[in-house]
Design a protein around this motif. Structure first.
Motif, mmCIF file in Angstrom:
data_model
loop_
_atom_site.group_PDB
_atom_site.id
_atom_site.type_symbol
_atom_site.label_atom_id
_atom_site.label_comp_id
_atom_site.label_asym_id
_atom_site.label_seq_id
_atom_site.Cartn_x
_atom_site.Cartn_y
_atom_site.Cartn_z
ATOM 1 N N UNK A 1 0.774 -1.117 0.023
ATOM 2 C CA UNK A 1 0.075 -0.078 0.083
ATOM 3 C C UNK A 1 0.816 1.273 -0.250
ATOM 4 N N UNK A 2 2.020 1.153 0.454
ATOM 5 C CA UNK A 2 2.796 2.297 0.672
ATOM 6 C C UNK A 2 3.898 2.504 -0.269
ATOM 7 N N UNK A 3 3.888 1.601 -1.225
ATOM 8 C CA UNK A 3 4.914 1.477 -2.211
ATOM 9 C C UNK A 3 5.028 2.891 -3.096
ATOM 10 N N UNK A 4 3.861 3.230 -3.510
ATOM 11 C CA UNK A 4 3.770 4.382 -4.558
ATOM 12 C C UNK A 4 3.750 5.672 -3.687
ATOM 13 N N UNK A 5 3.590 5.761 -2.513
ATOM 14 C CA UNK A 5 3.806 6.990 -1.677
ATOM 15 C C UNK A 5 5.337 7.175 -1.296
ATOM 16 N N UNK A 6 6.063 6.029 -1.272
ATOM 17 C CA UNK A 6 7.295 6.278 -0.595
ATOM 18 C C UNK A 6 8.337 6.943 -1.537
ATOM 19 N N UNK A 7 9.340 7.693 -0.709
ATOM 20 C CA UNK A 7 10.388 8.099 -1.545
ATOM 21 C C UNK A 7 11.870 7.006 -1.311
ATOM 22 N N UNK A 8 11.607 6.308 -0.507
ATOM 23 C CA UNK A 8 12.727 5.210 -0.281
ATOM 24 C C UNK A 8 12.174 3.771 0.241
ATOM 25 N N UNK A 9 12.549 2.896 -0.452
ATOM 26 C CA UNK A 9 12.336 1.388 0.091
ATOM 27 C C UNK A 9 13.469 0.720 0.782
ATOM 28 N N UNK A 10 13.114 0.019 1.997
ATOM 29 C CA UNK A 10 14.057 -0.643 2.635
ATOM 30 C C UNK A 10 13.445 -2.202 2.736
ATOM 31 N N UNK A 11 14.275 -3.041 3.173
ATOM 32 C CA UNK A 11 13.949 -4.446 3.315
ATOM 33 C C UNK A 11 13.700 -4.686 4.882
ATOM 34 N N UNK A 12 12.470 -4.443 5.290
ATOM 35 C CA UNK A 12 12.163 -4.675 6.874
ATOM 36 C C UNK A 12 12.929 -4.331 7.562
ATOM 37 N N UNK A 13 12.695 -4.671 8.951
ATOM 38 C CA UNK A 13 13.525 -3.938 10.174
ATOM 39 C C UNK A 13 15.001 -3.853 9.819
ATOM 40 N N UNK A 14 15.662 -4.996 9.285
ATOM 41 C CA UNK A 14 17.023 -4.745 8.755
ATOM 42 C C UNK A 14 17.385 -3.617 8.120
ATOM 43 N N UNK A 15 16.598 -3.412 7.158
ATOM 44 C CA UNK A 15 16.896 -2.307 6.321
ATOM 45 C C UNK A 15 16.390 -0.959 7.065
ATOM 46 N N UNK A 16 15.655 -1.118 7.852
ATOM 47 C CA UNK A 16 15.171 0.087 8.722
ATOM 48 C C UNK A 16 16.643 0.471 9.475
ATOM 49 N N UNK A 17 16.932 -0.465 9.968
ATOM 50 C CA UNK A 17 18.234 -0.214 11.022
ATOM 51 C C UNK A 17 19.362 0.292 10.040
ATOM 52 N N UNK A 18 19.527 -0.088 8.993
ATOM 53 C CA UNK A 18 20.707 0.394 7.943
ATOM 54 C C UNK A 18 20.490 1.938 7.614
ATOM 55 N N UNK A 19 19.046 2.074 7.161
ATOM 56 C CA UNK A 19 18.804 3.438 7.020
ATOM 57 C C UNK A 19 18.955 4.356 8.182
ATOM 58 N N UNK A 20 18.471 4.123 9.454
ATOM 59 C CA UNK A 20 18.755 4.939 10.499
ATOM 60 C C UNK A 20 20.268 5.142 10.994
ATOM 61 N N UNK A 21 21.070 4.153 10.762
ATOM 62 C CA UNK A 21 22.291 4.309 11.006
ATOM 63 C C UNK A 21 22.918 5.195 9.917
ATOM 64 N N UNK A 22 22.711 5.297 8.634
ATOM 65 C CA UNK A 22 23.222 5.894 7.592
ATOM 66 C C UNK A 22 22.660 7.382 7.953
ATOM 67 N N UNK A 23 21.280 7.665 8.216
ATOM 68 C CA UNK A 23 20.912 8.975 8.411
ATOM 69 C C UNK A 23 21.611 9.406 9.635
ATOM 70 N N UNK A 24 22.069 8.937 10.721
ATOM 71 C CA UNK A 24 22.611 9.255 11.950
ATOM 72 C C UNK A 24 24.094 9.712 11.378
#
Length: 281
Positions: free
Chosen positions: A250-273
């Motif tokens: 449902x969110x794919x067309x609304x998103x600016x960025x896709x990540x692969x589940x919680x592991x991908x979320x952790x990677x994104x937050x580390x990168x942002x930090x």
């Protein structure tokens, strides 16, 4: 990480520059914790405490916004301990449970909650009969105090059961002035007037946010995505992140960025930090 367009990369860069004024909102299930058969076993990603604490040092605030009861999310996420670490850095962790009806912060460590909606008890009493009538008697019914959720994940044909039950529960909920919130193989019934979009708008106003990012994974996060998009239209740096799965798009067309589940979320937050800290160095 996969940007959906060149505009997604531009938005990420703008958010990094505005990190010190940015609020980062995150869903719980499917975002910070994996989707599992038993909702009571959905423990937060093992790296989340350290990752969220480090992120909080670079942004205005971190907020977990979930359909779960606040106490359950606090326990499964160890969020009181995370809040302690974030508080030591002079920042604040916010938790909004039951789509924003419950509120907890690491400063005011008390769950603020309204009374259960009128009609919920009557609706819940009718559920077993409705489920039997539609061959879904074995669906898992989760009573949340302010809401009730029907999980079809354990049924032999979970998607078929979900599609068949959704209009039935919507019609019956309307009789009691309740609303339905569909998610990943779950249908939640609760009181109207509150959703994750309201939470986003409330936090943006209270904290005078100069940027807003939201990370979610399913239909329950659409309101938050729409509210963040409205902030973007008003000129705020924003980023919408979908924690993608094979079950929900449902969110794919609304998103600016896709990540692969919680592991991908952790990677994104580390990168942002890391990127935000480098910019401030």
């Amino acid at each position: 990480m996969e940007f959906t367009s060149a505009d997604g990369e531009r938005k990420y860069a703008a958010l990094v520059r505005a990190a010190v004024e940015t609020v980062v909102g995150l869903d719980f299930d499917g975002t910070l914790a994996p989707i599992v058969e038993d909702p009571a076993e959905a423990h937060i990603h093992p790296d989340a405490g350290a990752v969220l604490s480090a992120l909080a040092e670079q942004v205005r605030a971190v907020a977990v916004v979930t359909g779960r009861p606040a106490r359950q999310a606090l326990d499964l996420g160890g969020l009181e301990q995370v809040g302690n670490a974030i508080g030591d850095a002079g920042k604040e962790l916010y938790l909004f449970g039951q789509y924003g009806n419950e509120r907890w912060t690491s400063t005011n460590r008390r769950i603020v909650s309204p009374r259960p909606p009128a009609g919920l008890a009557s609706f819940t009493a009718e559920l077993p009969r409705l489920l039997r009538r539609h061959d879904a008697a074995d669906a898992h019914v989760e009573e949340k105090g302010l809401a009730v959720a029907v999980h079809t994940r354990r049924l032999p044909e979970p998607d078929r059961a979900f599609e068949e039950l959704l209009p039935v529960l919507e019609e019956r909920a309307a009789r009691y002035d309740l609303v339905v919130e569909p998610g990943r193989r779950v249908i939640e019934v609760r009181s109207p007037g509150m959703d994750k979009g309201v939470v986003v708008r409330t936090l943006a106003g209270e904290l005078e946010a100069g940027g807003f990012a939201f990370v979610g994974d399913d239909l329950g996060d659409v309101g938050a995505f729409e509210a963040v998009a409205a902030l973007s239209a008003d000129g705020l740096p924003t980023l919408l992140v979908c924690s993608a799965s094979e079950e929900e798009s449902a969110l794919l067309e609304l998103a600016d960025l896709l990540v692969d589940g919680p592991d991908g979320v952790m990677d994104l937050l580390r990168q942002l930090t890391s990127d935000a800290a480098s910019l401030r160095a």
